[in-house]
Design an enzyme around this catalytic site. Structure first.
Site, PDB file in Angstrom:
ATOM      1  N   HIS A  17       3.271  12.837   1.742  1.00 48.57           N
ATOM      2  CA  HIS A  17       3.032  13.711   2.793  1.00 48.57           C
ATOM      3  C   HIS A  17       3.457  15.118   2.812  1.00 48.57           C
ATOM      4  CE1 HIS A  17       3.228   9.607   5.113  1.00 48.57           C
ATOM      5  NE2 HIS A  17       1.843  10.155   5.458  1.00 48.57           N
ATOM      6  N   LYS A  41      -2.135   0.299  16.212  1.00 49.36           N
ATOM      7  CA  LYS A  41      -1.599   0.245  14.944  1.00 49.36           C
ATOM      8  C   LYS A  41       0.029  -0.101  14.928  1.00 49.36           C
ATOM      9  CE  LYS A  41      -1.641   3.068  10.525  1.00 49.36           C
ATOM     10  NZ  LYS A  41      -2.320   3.973   9.918  1.00 49.36           N
ATOM     11  N   ARG A  91      -5.880  10.763  -1.594  1.00 50.01           N
ATOM     12  CA  ARG A  91      -5.080  10.014  -2.664  1.00 50.01           C
ATOM     13  C   ARG A  91      -6.272   9.723  -3.634  1.00 50.01           C
ATOM     14  NH1 ARG A  91      -1.581   6.457   0.956  1.00 50.01           N
ATOM     15  NH2 ARG A  91      -3.389   6.800   1.985  1.00 50.01           N
ATOM     16  N   SER A 129       2.967   4.738   2.683  1.00 49.94           N
ATOM     17  CA  SER A 129       4.034   4.294   3.522  1.00 49.94           C
ATOM     18  C   SER A 129       4.015   2.746   3.434  1.00 49.94           C
ATOM     19  CB  SER A 129       3.817   4.657   4.961  1.00 49.94           C
ATOM     20  OG  SER A 129       3.600   6.195   4.867  1.00 49.94           O
TER      21      SER A 129
HETATM   22  P1  ADP Z   1      -2.727   7.660   9.540  1.00 47.69           P
HETATM   23  O1  ADP Z   1      -2.647   6.344   9.970  1.00 47.69           O
HETATM   24  O2  ADP Z   1      -3.194   8.810  10.228  1.00 47.69           O
HETATM   25  O3  ADP Z   1      -3.590   7.323   8.397  1.00 47.69           O
HETATM   26  P2  ADP Z   1      -0.828   8.086   7.485  1.00 47.69           P
HETATM   27  O4  ADP Z   1       0.733   8.765   7.695  1.00 47.69           O
HETATM   28  O5  ADP Z   1      -0.790   7.094   6.778  1.00 47.69           O
HETATM   29  O6  ADP Z   1      -1.508   8.112   8.814  1.00 47.69           O
HETATM   30  O7  ADP Z   1      -1.399   9.282   6.595  1.00 47.69           O
HETATM   31  C1  ADP Z   1      -1.548  10.612   7.014  1.00 47.69           C
HETATM   32  C2  ADP Z   1      -2.459  11.414   6.171  1.00 47.69           C
HETATM   33  O8  ADP Z   1      -1.642  11.597   5.040  1.00 47.69           O
HETATM   34  C3  ADP Z   1      -3.755  10.782   5.935  1.00 47.69           C
HETATM   35  O9  ADP Z   1      -4.712  11.924   5.461  1.00 47.69           O
HETATM   36  C4  ADP Z   1      -3.307  10.203   4.553  1.00 47.69           C
HETATM   37  O10 ADP Z   1      -4.660  10.099   3.354  1.00 47.69           O
HETATM   38  C5  ADP Z   1      -2.374  11.244   3.948  1.00 47.69           C
HETATM   39  N1  ADP Z   1      -1.521  10.660   2.911  1.00 47.69           N
HETATM   40  C6  ADP Z   1      -0.655   9.479   3.068  1.00 47.69           C
HETATM   41  N2  ADP Z   1       0.015   9.194   1.829  1.00 47.69           N
HETATM   42  C7  ADP Z   1      -0.471  10.466   1.103  1.00 47.69           C
HETATM   43  C8  ADP Z   1      -0.095  10.635  -0.317  1.00 47.69           C
HETATM   44  N3  ADP Z   1       0.729   9.943  -0.994  1.00 47.69           N
HETATM   45  N4  ADP Z   1      -0.437  11.751  -0.848  1.00 47.69           N
HETATM   46  C9  ADP Z   1      -1.487  12.331  -0.224  1.00 47.69           C
HETATM   47  N5  ADP Z   1      -1.824  12.204   1.047  1.00 47.69           N
HETATM   48  C10 ADP Z   1      -1.232  11.093   1.767  1.00 47.69           C
END
Ligand code: ADP
Length: 165
Positions: A17, A41, A91, A129
């Protein structure tokens, strides 16, 4: 002033992130990082915990970042803040399908707000995560995933709480 809005669960925030935040800051003058609350969620951390961790993890990234939380639609929030773009990270190919649907849903809701994607650094493309929580559950090494204060909090959850998912 070009403003972007980066929404996510951030349950918890990881280096992946943070990498997206750094890329977005090269394009936007102001970046709002939105800790979203999705009633469907289940999260390991509460909204307040996630908000605090994101603020703490980004506190040295300058004044152009503002961290907030919202229970309304992302596009509504973007409009209210004057953000022209929603920022998301990609990703691997499997992210695409979900992001594709979300982008079109948001576009249908408000055509004036567009979504912009950043591809994460190779070294973070395996990182999520969910994976961090799984590794913490089995007490594996998490040093490549997130800042140490976050790792301590994940481990703390598994020491004291019954995992919620
Ligand atoms: P959500 O529930 O909205 O998907 P996340 O926290 O899982 O929330 O992800 C938020 C954004 O960050 C998404 O666009 C996700 O693809 C991106 N993201 C999460 N982990 C990574 C990572 N390791 N590298 C790049 N982008 C990431």
């Amino acid at each position: 002033m070009k403003k972007g809005l980066y929404p996510g669960s951030f349950d918890p925030i990881t280096y992946g992130h943070i990498d997206i935040v750094e890329r977005a800051l090269k394009i936007f003058d102001r970046l709002y990082v939105l800790v979203s609350v999705n009633p469907h969620k289940k999260t390991l951390f509460t909204k307040e915990e996630r908000l605090w961790m994101v603020k703490e993890a980004l506190k040295d990234h300058g004044e152009r970042i503002e961290v907030l939380t919202s229970e309304t639609l992302t596009v509504t929030h973007a409009k209210n803040l004057g953000a022209s773009h929603i920022v998301r990270g990609l990703r691997v190919l499997t992210d695409f399908e979900y992001e594709f649907q979300m982008t079109h849903a948001n576009r249908n809701l408000d055509r004036s707000i567009d979504t912009i994607f950043f591809m994460t650094d190779n070294k973070y493309s395996f990182l999520s995560s969910t994976a961090a929580k799984e590794i913490a559950r089995f007490e594996g090494d998490l040093s490549d995933f997130a800042p140490s204060f976050i790792i301590e909090r994940i481990k703390g959850k598994y020491r004291t709480d019954k995992p919620r998912d």
